[in-house]
Motif scaffolding. Sequence first.
Motif, PDB file in Angstrom:
ATOM      1  N   ALA A  84       0.819  -1.208   0.000  1.00  0.00           N
ATOM      2  CA  ALA A  84       0.000   0.000   0.000  1.00  0.00           C
ATOM      3  C   ALA A  84       0.855   1.261   0.000  1.00  0.00           C
ATOM      4  CB  ALA A  84      -0.935   0.000   1.209  1.00  0.00           C
ATOM      5  N   PHE A  85       1.854   1.314   0.868  1.00  0.00           N
ATOM      6  CA  PHE A  85       2.649   2.528   0.972  1.00  0.00           C
ATOM      7  C   PHE A  85       3.740   2.618  -0.099  1.00  0.00           C
ATOM      8  CE2 PHE A  85       0.661   2.396   5.159  1.00  0.00           C
ATOM      9  CZ  PHE A  85       0.188   3.704   5.222  1.00  0.00           C
ATOM     10  N   HIS A  86       4.145   1.492  -0.641  1.00  0.00           N
ATOM     11  CA  HIS A  86       5.054   1.525  -1.792  1.00  0.00           C
ATOM     12  C   HIS A  86       4.337   2.160  -2.973  1.00  0.00           C
ATOM     13  CE1 HIS A  86       7.332  -0.061  -5.270  1.00  0.00           C
ATOM     14  NE2 HIS A  86       8.371   0.035  -4.460  1.00  0.00           N
ATOM     15  N   ALA A  87       3.070   1.807  -3.154  1.00  0.00           N
ATOM     16  CA  ALA A  87       2.283   2.416  -4.236  1.00  0.00           C
ATOM     17  C   ALA A  87       2.169   3.916  -4.019  1.00  0.00           C
ATOM     18  CB  ALA A  87       0.905   1.771  -4.300  1.00  0.00           C
ATOM     19  N   ALA A  89       4.155   5.872  -2.339  1.00  0.00           N
ATOM     20  CA  ALA A  89       5.459   6.498  -2.551  1.00  0.00           C
ATOM     21  C   ALA A  89       5.776   6.657  -4.031  1.00  0.00           C
ATOM     22  CB  ALA A  89       6.553   5.671  -1.867  1.00  0.00           C
ATOM     23  N   ARG A  90       5.241   5.780  -4.854  1.00  0.00           N
ATOM     24  CA  ARG A  90       5.462   5.833  -6.299  1.00  0.00           C
ATOM     25  C   ARG A  90       4.427   6.690  -7.019  1.00  0.00           C
ATOM     26  NH1 ARG A  90      10.612   4.997  -6.729  1.00  0.00           N
ATOM     27  NH2 ARG A  90      11.321   2.860  -6.333  1.00  0.00           N
ATOM     28  N   GLY A  91       3.533   7.290  -6.256  1.00  0.00           N
ATOM     29  CA  GLY A  91       2.565   8.199  -6.856  1.00  0.00           C
ATOM     30  C   GLY A  91       1.341   7.526  -7.441  1.00  0.00           C
ATOM     31  N   THR A  92       1.074   6.298  -7.031  1.00  0.00           N
ATOM     32  CA  THR A  92      -0.104   5.587  -7.525  1.00  0.00           C
ATOM     33  C   THR A  92      -1.023   5.249  -6.361  1.00  0.00           C
ATOM     34  OG1 THR A  92       0.979   3.419  -7.347  1.00  0.00           O
ATOM     35  CG2 THR A  92       1.207   4.606  -9.435  1.00  0.00           C
ATOM     36  N   GLU A  93      -2.233   4.810  -6.676  1.00  0.00           N
ATOM     37  CA  GLU A  93      -3.198   4.451  -5.652  1.00  0.00           C
ATOM     38  C   GLU A  93      -2.958   3.016  -5.171  1.00  0.00           C
ATOM     39  OE1 GLU A  93      -5.694   6.183  -4.116  1.00  0.00           O
ATOM     40  OE2 GLU A  93      -4.740   7.918  -5.060  1.00  0.00           O
ATOM     41  N   PRO A  94      -3.057   2.788  -3.870  1.00  0.00           N
ATOM     42  CA  PRO A  94      -2.958   1.408  -3.376  1.00  0.00           C
ATOM     43  C   PRO A  94      -4.096   0.564  -3.937  1.00  0.00           C
ATOM     44  CG  PRO A  94      -2.785   2.997  -1.579  1.00  0.00           C
ATOM     45  CD  PRO A  94      -3.226   3.766  -2.790  1.00  0.00           C
ATOM     46  N   ALA A  95      -3.859  -0.721  -4.063  1.00  0.00           N
ATOM     47  CA  ALA A  95      -4.899  -1.627  -4.544  1.00  0.00           C
ATOM     48  C   ALA A  95      -6.065  -1.636  -3.562  1.00  0.00           C
ATOM     49  CB  ALA A  95      -4.337  -3.038  -4.696  1.00  0.00           C
ATOM     50  N   ARG A 140      -3.042  -0.036  13.552  1.00  0.00           N
ATOM     51  CA  ARG A 140      -3.498   1.312  13.915  1.00  0.00           C
ATOM     52  C   ARG A 140      -2.594   2.369  13.292  1.00  0.00           C
ATOM     53  NH1 ARG A 140      -2.933   2.871  20.020  1.00  0.00           N
ATOM     54  NH2 ARG A 140      -0.856   3.399  19.261  1.00  0.00           N
ATOM     55  N   SER A 141      -1.297   2.143  13.335  1.00  0.00           N
ATOM     56  CA  SER A 141      -0.338   3.083  12.760  1.00  0.00           C
ATOM     57  C   SER A 141      -0.563   3.269  11.262  1.00  0.00           C
ATOM     58  CB  SER A 141       1.090   2.580  13.013  1.00  0.00           C
ATOM     59  OG  SER A 141       2.044   3.333  12.304  1.00  0.00           O
ATOM     60  N   ALA A 142      -0.841   2.184  10.558  1.00  0.00           N
ATOM     61  CA  ALA A 142      -1.044   2.263   9.107  1.00  0.00           C
ATOM     62  C   ALA A 142      -2.264   3.105   8.763  1.00  0.00           C
ATOM     63  CB  ALA A 142      -1.179   0.859   8.522  1.00  0.00           C
ATOM     64  N   ILE A 143      -3.364   2.881   9.478  1.00  0.00           N
ATOM     65  CA  ILE A 143      -4.575   3.652   9.196  1.00  0.00           C
ATOM     66  C   ILE A 143      -4.390   5.108   9.582  1.00  0.00           C
ATOM     67  CG2 ILE A 143      -6.990   3.971   9.840  1.00  0.00           C
ATOM     68  CD1 ILE A 143      -6.507   1.694   7.865  1.00  0.00           C
ATOM     69  N   GLU A 144      -3.697   5.362  10.676  1.00  0.00           N
ATOM     70  CA  GLU A 144      -3.452   6.747  11.082  1.00  0.00           C
ATOM     71  C   GLU A 144      -2.594   7.475  10.055  1.00  0.00           C
ATOM     72  OE1 GLU A 144      -1.830   6.431  14.990  1.00  0.00           O
ATOM     73  OE2 GLU A 144      -3.806   6.265  15.953  1.00  0.00           O
ATOM     74  N   LEU A 145      -1.605   6.781   9.498  1.00  0.00           N
ATOM     75  CA  LEU A 145      -0.768   7.397   8.468  1.00  0.00           C
ATOM     76  C   LEU A 145      -1.587   7.671   7.209  1.00  0.00           C
ATOM     77  CD1 LEU A 145       1.941   8.402   7.445  1.00  0.00           C
ATOM     78  CD2 LEU A 145       2.564   6.025   6.905  1.00  0.00           C
ATOM     79  N   LEU A 146      -2.456   6.731   6.846  1.00  0.00           N
ATOM     80  CA  LEU A 146      -3.295   6.920   5.664  1.00  0.00           C
ATOM     81  C   LEU A 146      -4.272   8.078   5.827  1.00  0.00           C
ATOM     82  CD1 LEU A 146      -4.256   3.295   4.565  1.00  0.00           C
ATOM     83  CD2 LEU A 146      -3.028   4.974   3.184  1.00  0.00           C
ATOM     84  N   THR A 147      -4.866   8.180   6.994  1.00  0.00           N
ATOM     85  CA  THR A 147      -5.946   9.146   7.184  1.00  0.00           C
ATOM     86  C   THR A 147      -5.468  10.505   7.681  1.00  0.00           C
ATOM     87  OG1 THR A 147      -6.367   8.296   9.420  1.00  0.00           O
ATOM     88  CG2 THR A 147      -7.633   7.339   7.596  1.00  0.00           C
ATOM     89  N   ALA A 148      -4.390  10.524   8.469  1.00  0.00           N
ATOM     90  CA  ALA A 148      -3.908  11.780   9.047  1.00  0.00           C
ATOM     91  C   ALA A 148      -2.595  12.250   8.427  1.00  0.00           C
ATOM     92  CB  ALA A 148      -3.760  11.644  10.565  1.00  0.00           C
ATOM     93  N   GLY A 149      -1.936  11.376   7.670  1.00  0.00           N
ATOM     94  CA  GLY A 149      -0.710  11.737   6.983  1.00  0.00           C
ATOM     95  C   GLY A 149       0.492  11.756   7.912  1.00  0.00           C
ATOM     96  N   PRO A 150       1.626  12.187   7.348  1.00  0.00           N
ATOM     97  CA  PRO A 150       1.726  12.799   6.015  1.00  0.00           C
ATOM     98  C   PRO A 150       2.076  11.764   4.936  1.00  0.00           C
ATOM     99  CG  PRO A 150       3.780  13.143   7.215  1.00  0.00           C
ATOM    100  CD  PRO A 150       2.887  12.338   8.112  1.00  0.00           C
ATOM    101  N   VAL A 151       1.076  11.265   4.207  1.00  0.00           N
ATOM    102  CA  VAL A 151       1.356  10.259   3.182  1.00  0.00           C
ATOM    103  C   VAL A 151       2.188  10.826   2.032  1.00  0.00           C
ATOM    104  CG1 VAL A 151      -0.606   8.763   3.646  1.00  0.00           C
ATOM    105  CG2 VAL A 151      -0.893  10.730   2.138  1.00  0.00           C
ATOM    106  N   ASP A 152       2.148  12.155   1.842  1.00  0.00           N
ATOM    107  CA  ASP A 152       2.944  12.745   0.777  1.00  0.00           C
ATOM    108  C   ASP A 152       4.434  12.753   1.103  1.00  0.00           C
ATOM    109  OD1 ASP A 152       2.437  14.620   2.833  1.00  0.00           O
ATOM    110  OD2 ASP A 152       2.937  16.280   1.494  1.00  0.00           O
ATOM    111  N   ARG A 153       4.772  12.303   2.315  1.00  0.00           N
ATOM    112  CA  ARG A 153       6.171  12.240   2.722  1.00  0.00           C
ATOM    113  C   ARG A 153       6.725  10.816   2.681  1.00  0.00           C
ATOM    114  NH1 ARG A 153       9.211  17.020   4.239  1.00  0.00           N
ATOM    115  NH2 ARG A 153       7.691  18.682   4.565  1.00  0.00           N
ATOM    116  N   VAL A 154       5.899   9.847   2.295  1.00  0.00           N
ATOM    117  CA  VAL A 154       6.364   8.457   2.231  1.00  0.00           C
ATOM    118  C   VAL A 154       7.282   8.296   1.024  1.00  0.00           C
ATOM    119  CG1 VAL A 154       5.693   6.035   2.025  1.00  0.00           C
ATOM    120  CG2 VAL A 154       4.282   7.608   3.368  1.00  0.00           C
TER     121      VAL A 154
END
Length: 205
Positions: A84-87, A89-95, A140-154
């Motif tokens: 999910a986060f590799h996608a 980081a590469r600028g695409t949507e997770p599956a 919990r950490s994964a969902i918090e990163l997805l919803t609260a960010g900063p996902v643009d920093r992955v």
Amino acid sequence: MVDMTEFFGGVLCLDFANSLDGRRLKVPKETLFAYGDLAQWALRAGVVDQEVAERLLRRAAAEPGPAQEAFNAALELRETVFHAFHAIARGTEPAAADLAALQDAYRAAMAAAHLVRADGAYGWAFDGDDPNRTWWPVARSAIELLTAGPVDRVRVCASSGGCAGLFLDLSKNRSRRWCSMSSCGVEVKTRRQNARRRATRATGH
């Protein structure tokens, strides 16, 4: 590649994804082979303390079936987090399947969580010696990163040596390229220096 005695992800879920190192190699470097390894990782990551880790290990020895199921669930979560986060980081949507799996893991984790007050604030905590306690905070950490960010920093490590480590780039100018300057960063710089030396010898200058 990453020194697995340290953590470079910047957030728990990415550190857990990085527990499988060298993902671009034909044979990645596994660090989690059994439930005991998972419990030790949770201890080093601060997910549990020494007393809890010892309780988890005792229960795993007494009830190997549930421990193995928890270990399998943790590895499945690890791969879901990575993909999910590799996608991202590469600028695409997770599956969609990965997002659904993260949601399911989060739902299971939060069903076991409870609110506690510490240092003047409320937060979520997990108690008991359920073997799944090792991975609940990761979900919990994964969902918090997805919803609260900063996902643009992955980011994904820019090393060409096989590493695909994930990390948060929190530098001011967003210039961090490697999971660790002491490992992958040094490898890249060393290769560049050697290439310059070879070019200098070839030209005679």
